[in-house]
Design a protein around this motif. Sequence first.
Motif, PDB file in Angstrom:
ATOM      1  N   TYR A 176       3.444  10.874   1.592  1.00  0.00           N
ATOM      2  CA  TYR A 176       2.998   9.969   0.527  1.00  0.00           C
ATOM      3  C   TYR A 176       4.139   9.143  -0.063  1.00  0.00           C
ATOM      4  O   TYR A 176       3.910   8.018  -0.516  1.00  0.00           O
ATOM      5  CB  TYR A 176       2.224  10.756  -0.544  1.00  0.00           C
ATOM      6  CG  TYR A 176       0.896  11.195   0.019  1.00  0.00           C
ATOM      7  CD1 TYR A 176      -0.129  10.277   0.210  1.00  0.00           C
ATOM      8  CD2 TYR A 176       0.689  12.513   0.430  1.00  0.00           C
ATOM      9  CE1 TYR A 176      -1.335  10.662   0.779  1.00  0.00           C
ATOM     10  CE2 TYR A 176      -0.516  12.900   0.994  1.00  0.00           C
ATOM     11  CZ  TYR A 176      -1.527  11.971   1.179  1.00  0.00           C
ATOM     12  OH  TYR A 176      -2.722  12.340   1.745  1.00  0.00           O
ATOM     13  N   GLU A 177       5.360   9.665  -0.041  1.00  0.00           N
ATOM     14  CA  GLU A 177       6.501   8.838  -0.443  1.00  0.00           C
ATOM     15  C   GLU A 177       6.716   7.724   0.574  1.00  0.00           C
ATOM     16  O   GLU A 177       6.984   6.577   0.219  1.00  0.00           O
ATOM     17  CB  GLU A 177       7.768   9.692  -0.595  1.00  0.00           C
ATOM     18  CG  GLU A 177       7.743  10.668  -1.765  1.00  0.00           C
ATOM     19  CD  GLU A 177       7.724   9.990  -3.127  1.00  0.00           C
ATOM     20  OE1 GLU A 177       8.068   8.797  -3.223  1.00  0.00           O
ATOM     21  OE2 GLU A 177       7.344  10.662  -4.109  1.00  0.00           O
ATOM     22  N   TRP A 178       6.570   8.049   1.858  1.00  0.00           N
ATOM     23  CA  TRP A 178       6.719   7.032   2.915  1.00  0.00           C
ATOM     24  C   TRP A 178       5.636   5.961   2.774  1.00  0.00           C
ATOM     25  O   TRP A 178       5.903   4.771   2.964  1.00  0.00           O
ATOM     26  CB  TRP A 178       6.646   7.710   4.282  1.00  0.00           C
ATOM     27  CG  TRP A 178       6.562   6.757   5.435  1.00  0.00           C
ATOM     28  CD1 TRP A 178       7.560   5.960   5.927  1.00  0.00           C
ATOM     29  CD2 TRP A 178       5.420   6.488   6.243  1.00  0.00           C
ATOM     30  NE1 TRP A 178       7.106   5.218   6.992  1.00  0.00           N
ATOM     31  CE2 TRP A 178       5.784   5.532   7.210  1.00  0.00           C
ATOM     32  CE3 TRP A 178       4.114   6.977   6.257  1.00  0.00           C
ATOM     33  CZ2 TRP A 178       4.901   5.039   8.168  1.00  0.00           C
ATOM     34  CZ3 TRP A 178       3.230   6.504   7.212  1.00  0.00           C
ATOM     35  CH2 TRP A 178       3.626   5.541   8.149  1.00  0.00           C
ATOM     36  N   LEU A 179       4.412   6.364   2.416  1.00  0.00           N
ATOM     37  CA  LEU A 179       3.325   5.385   2.237  1.00  0.00           C
ATOM     38  C   LEU A 179       3.482   4.591   0.938  1.00  0.00           C
ATOM     39  O   LEU A 179       2.690   3.692   0.684  1.00  0.00           O
ATOM     40  CB  LEU A 179       1.969   6.084   2.206  1.00  0.00           C
ATOM     41  CG  LEU A 179       1.256   6.345   3.516  1.00  0.00           C
ATOM     42  CD1 LEU A 179      -0.185   6.761   3.261  1.00  0.00           C
ATOM     43  CD2 LEU A 179       1.284   5.169   4.467  1.00  0.00           C
ATOM     44  N   GLN A 180       4.478   4.942   0.115  1.00  0.00           N
ATOM     45  CA  GLN A 180       4.744   4.298  -1.168  1.00  0.00           C
ATOM     46  C   GLN A 180       3.614   4.535  -2.168  1.00  0.00           C
ATOM     47  O   GLN A 180       3.358   3.713  -3.040  1.00  0.00           O
ATOM     48  CB  GLN A 180       4.991   2.791  -0.973  1.00  0.00           C
ATOM     49  CG  GLN A 180       6.160   2.518  -0.034  1.00  0.00           C
ATOM     50  CD  GLN A 180       6.395   1.039   0.205  1.00  0.00           C
ATOM     51  OE1 GLN A 180       6.597   0.303  -0.753  1.00  0.00           O
ATOM     52  NE2 GLN A 180       6.359   0.626   1.467  1.00  0.00           N
TER      53      GLN A 180
END
Length: 197
Positions: A176-180
């Motif tokens: 979810y951090e990668w997906l912003q």
Amino acid sequence: MKRRTVVLLFGAVALTVIAALFVMLLLQPRPEPDPELREDEAEAPAELTVELYFANVERDPEAVCDRVFAVERMVPVGMPRVEAALRELVAGPEPEERERGDSSFFSAATASRVRSVHTEGSTVYLDLRDSRQELTGANSSCGSASLLAQLEQTAYANGGYERVIVAFDGEPERFYEWLQIGCAAATALCDPAPFKR
């Protein structure tokens, strides 16, 4: 003495009759199984139909980010329907589906990236090997909306699941951090505990 003889004689006759009936039953020819029944058993479905959702530029010329369309596939019986569907989704559209305009960030490059799929209540937990390189572009705002819509609609269509939570290598925060999107407490997306069960 006479009474005892009668009882013994009666017992011997009874045993003889029972033995004769038993022998008759054993010697009776057994009926052949109905060949139609055997064919029906052989024709028990070995496959089931799952419904996947992909973007499709032919059907959505406006390219709305989270608009996805159903594609049916036959898969072997042997795992829960939602798991089979998500594994097929992560393998991306097949060549004939691509020819019809179906598209996805998932592809043959991500086909083997599923580590596990399990459900708890109305939620599906999908654990992928870290696929950031293979999913290039999926973390843009429009890309993430499309990716999540494909996952969520596929899970809903194959069991009525209301939510899909994804992790990379058991860590949903990484996904979810990668997906912003991040890990706000209100969303409850980033708890790794369900991926460890």
